[in-house]
Scaffold this motif. Structure first.
Motif, mmCIF file in Angstrom:
data_model
loop_
_atom_site.group_PDB
_atom_site.id
_atom_site.type_symbol
_atom_site.label_atom_id
_atom_site.label_comp_id
_atom_site.label_asym_id
_atom_site.label_seq_id
_atom_site.Cartn_x
_atom_site.Cartn_y
_atom_site.Cartn_z
ATOM 1 N N MET A 158 0.857 -1.177 0.000
ATOM 2 C CA MET A 158 0.000 0.000 0.000
ATOM 3 C C MET A 158 0.896 1.231 0.000
ATOM 4 O O MET A 158 1.848 1.320 0.783
ATOM 5 C CB MET A 158 -0.939 -0.014 1.208
ATOM 6 N N GLY A 159 0.601 2.178 -0.881
ATOM 7 C CA GLY A 159 1.534 3.250 -1.173
ATOM 8 C C GLY A 159 1.867 4.192 -0.044
ATOM 9 O O GLY A 159 2.930 4.815 -0.044
ATOM 10 N N GLY A 160 0.996 4.319 0.955
ATOM 11 C CA GLY A 160 1.245 5.259 2.040
ATOM 12 C C GLY A 160 2.124 4.730 3.139
ATOM 13 O O GLY A 160 2.441 5.455 4.090
ATOM 14 N N ASN A 161 2.535 3.470 3.030
ATOM 15 C CA ASN A 161 3.377 2.819 4.040
ATOM 16 C C ASN A 161 4.224 1.790 3.314
ATOM 17 O O ASN A 161 3.928 0.599 3.325
ATOM 18 C CB ASN A 161 2.507 2.168 5.114
ATOM 19 N N ALA A 162 5.277 2.260 2.655
ATOM 20 C CA ALA A 162 6.040 1.382 1.765
ATOM 21 C C ALA A 162 7.503 1.773 1.718
ATOM 22 O O ALA A 162 7.877 2.905 2.041
ATOM 23 C CB ALA A 162 5.448 1.433 0.357
ATOM 24 N N ILE A 163 8.322 0.820 1.295
ATOM 25 C CA ILE A 163 9.749 1.061 1.129
ATOM 26 C C ILE A 163 10.240 0.238 -0.063
ATOM 27 O O ILE A 163 9.742 -0.867 -0.315
ATOM 28 C CB ILE A 163 10.527 0.674 2.412
ATOM 29 N N PHE A 164 11.190 0.800 -0.814
ATOM 30 C CA PHE A 164 11.776 0.104 -1.957
ATOM 31 C C PHE A 164 13.280 0.369 -1.992
ATOM 32 O O PHE A 164 13.751 1.399 -1.492
ATOM 33 C CB PHE A 164 11.173 0.600 -3.274
ATOM 34 N N ARG A 165 14.002 -0.563 -2.586
ATOM 35 C CA ARG A 165 15.399 -0.278 -2.896
ATOM 36 C C ARG A 165 15.410 0.849 -3.929
ATOM 37 O O ARG A 165 14.679 0.801 -4.911
ATOM 38 C CB ARG A 165 16.094 -1.525 -3.435
ATOM 39 N N ARG A 166 16.260 1.830 -3.680
ATOM 40 C CA ARG A 166 16.225 3.027 -4.523
ATOM 41 C C ARG A 166 16.451 2.698 -5.998
ATOM 42 O O ARG A 166 15.785 3.243 -6.873
ATOM 43 C CB ARG A 166 17.270 4.038 -4.031
ATOM 44 N N GLU A 167 17.385 1.783 -6.263
ATOM 45 C CA GLU A 167 17.742 1.535 -7.658
ATOM 46 C C GLU A 167 16.623 0.853 -8.445
ATOM 47 O O GLU A 167 16.536 1.011 -9.665
ATOM 48 C CB GLU A 167 19.021 0.700 -7.741
ATOM 49 N N VAL A 168 15.742 0.107 -7.763
ATOM 50 C CA VAL A 168 14.714 -0.610 -8.516
ATOM 51 C C VAL A 168 13.575 0.313 -8.941
ATOM 52 O O VAL A 168 12.833 -0.009 -9.876
ATOM 53 C CB VAL A 168 14.145 -1.804 -7.717
ATOM 54 N N ILE A 169 13.415 1.444 -8.282
ATOM 55 C CA ILE A 169 12.354 2.373 -8.677
ATOM 56 C C ILE A 169 12.612 2.868 -10.091
ATOM 57 O O ILE A 169 11.726 2.847 -10.959
ATOM 58 C CB ILE A 169 12.248 3.542 -7.685
ATOM 59 N N GLY A 170 13.840 3.296 -10.342
ATOM 60 C CA GLY A 170 14.186 3.742 -11.690
ATOM 61 C C GLY A 170 14.225 2.595 -12.678
ATOM 62 O O GLY A 170 13.795 2.733 -13.823
ATOM 63 N N ALA A 171 14.712 1.421 -12.227
ATOM 64 C CA ALA A 171 14.808 0.264 -13.118
ATOM 65 C C ALA A 171 13.438 -0.177 -13.611
ATOM 66 O O ALA A 171 13.298 -0.687 -14.731
ATOM 67 C CB ALA A 171 15.511 -0.883 -12.400
ATOM 68 N N ALA A 172 12.409 0.017 -12.780
ATOM 69 C CA ALA A 172 11.052 -0.369 -13.165
ATOM 70 C C ALA A 172 10.333 0.733 -13.931
ATOM 71 O O ALA A 172 9.204 0.533 -14.397
ATOM 72 C CB ALA A 172 10.247 -0.737 -11.922
ATOM 73 N N GLY A 173 10.960 1.899 -14.064
ATOM 74 C CA GLY A 173 10.344 2.992 -14.800
ATOM 75 C C GLY A 173 9.584 3.986 -13.958
ATOM 76 O O GLY A 173 8.887 4.856 -14.476
#
Length: 301
Positions: free
Chosen positions: A154-169
């Motif tokens: 759910m977008g209001g409580n989330a975390i991602f590896r920084r590099e995968v955000i750009g890798a996924a577009g």
């Protein structure tokens, strides 16, 4: 301090909520590497935040207006290995970052989401089914109750590896609250589409639900009404039509099938057995309005 926290904001009407969200990030047991406030095309709010929080990074959204553009702006500015997102009307528990980072340390994990509980302006309406807490941006009946892989966070409580955000577009600016054209309905699903696209482009990637990473999400009185409930369900259907157009119906509706054919019937039956007929009726109406929105969305596109 490996996590950059991004809070996307857009209106001064939420000034007190924003202040509470910022205070909750500052009170974490594990400090954030940086706090990034992204302002969605509101110069007055941008200036006010820069003056109020000189120790934070306050940016203007440089992408299309909307939540997705703000998230992309924040992720691009982040320097931490992880990028966490917190809603501007939410407050994080002290162990929020610690819980998210614990989930991210597991093998193969590229993103995680925590438990979100509703903070009702008055109290939960008696008819409001826990199976539909997603209509107010919260964890709902049918989600895991312990750490487990999930399709999307759910977008209001989330975390991602920084590099995968750009890798996924990045987050799509054609879905959810970033849809252009003045759509006034409470659309969503930008994080759903992103998570599915992420795992499609990076096979083997894992997303986790981490219940120890808790937040409270404010539910104003206007969202405690049956009218808003129906509107949000219909808007979810419209949003799901956009998601399936982007990532396909196989992945786009995988979780919804189990939810529709198992979780909701059990919830409706429980309501009948316990004589809480209002909740059973709300489940039926919620499913009907969501389905109708999906069919309308598919027909439009």
């Amino acid at each position: 301090m490996n996590t950059s926290v991004v809070i996307c904001v857009y209106t001064e009407d939420r000034w007190d909520d924003i202040a509470a969200a910022v205070a909750s990030v500052r009170a974490q047991t594990v400090r954030a590497r940086e706090l990034i406030l992204v302002v969605d095309h509101n110069p007055d709010l941008h200036l006010r935040l820069k003056r109020a929080y000189p120790d934070a990074i306050v940016l203007e959204n440089v992408h299309d207006k909307g939540l997705s553009g703000g998230k992309n702006t924040g992720a691009e500015a982040a320097t931490g290995g992880y990028v966490a997102f917190l809603d501007d009307d939410a407050v994080a528990d002290p162990g929020w970052i610690e819980g998210l980072e614990s989930a991210m340390a597991q093998p193969g994990v590229v993103g995680a989401g925590g438990a979100t509980r509703p903070l009702w302006a008055t109290r939960r309406p008696r008819w409001f089914p826990v199976e539909f807490d997603w209509t107010v941006g919260c964890t709902y009946k049918g989600m895991p109750e312990s750490r487990a892989p999930i399709r999307n966070v759910m977008g209001g409580n989330a975390i991602f590896r920084r590099e995968v955000i750009g890798a996924a577009g990045g987050f799509s600016t054609g879905i959810g609250r970033s849809v252009r054209g003045g759509e006034s309905r409470p659309l969503g699903c930008e994080e759903t589409e992103f998570c599915i696209r992420l795992t499609q482009r990076l096979p083997g990637s894992v997303l986790l639900f981490e219940p120890s990473a808790g937040i409270g999400h404010r539910v104003p009185a206007a969202r405690e009404t049956f009218r808003y409930f129906r509107s949000r369900c219909y808007a979810e259907g419209l949003s799901k039509a956009l998601v399936t157009r982007s990532v396909g119906s196989g992945d786009g509706l995988a979780s919804e099938r189990s939810y529709t054919f198992r979780t909701l019937p059990l919830g409706a039956l429980k309501g009948l057995v316990t004589l809480r007929w209002g909740r059973s009726a709300a489940i039926v109406v919620g499913l009907a309005w969501t389905t109708w929105g999906y069919l309308v969305g598919k027909a439009r596109r």
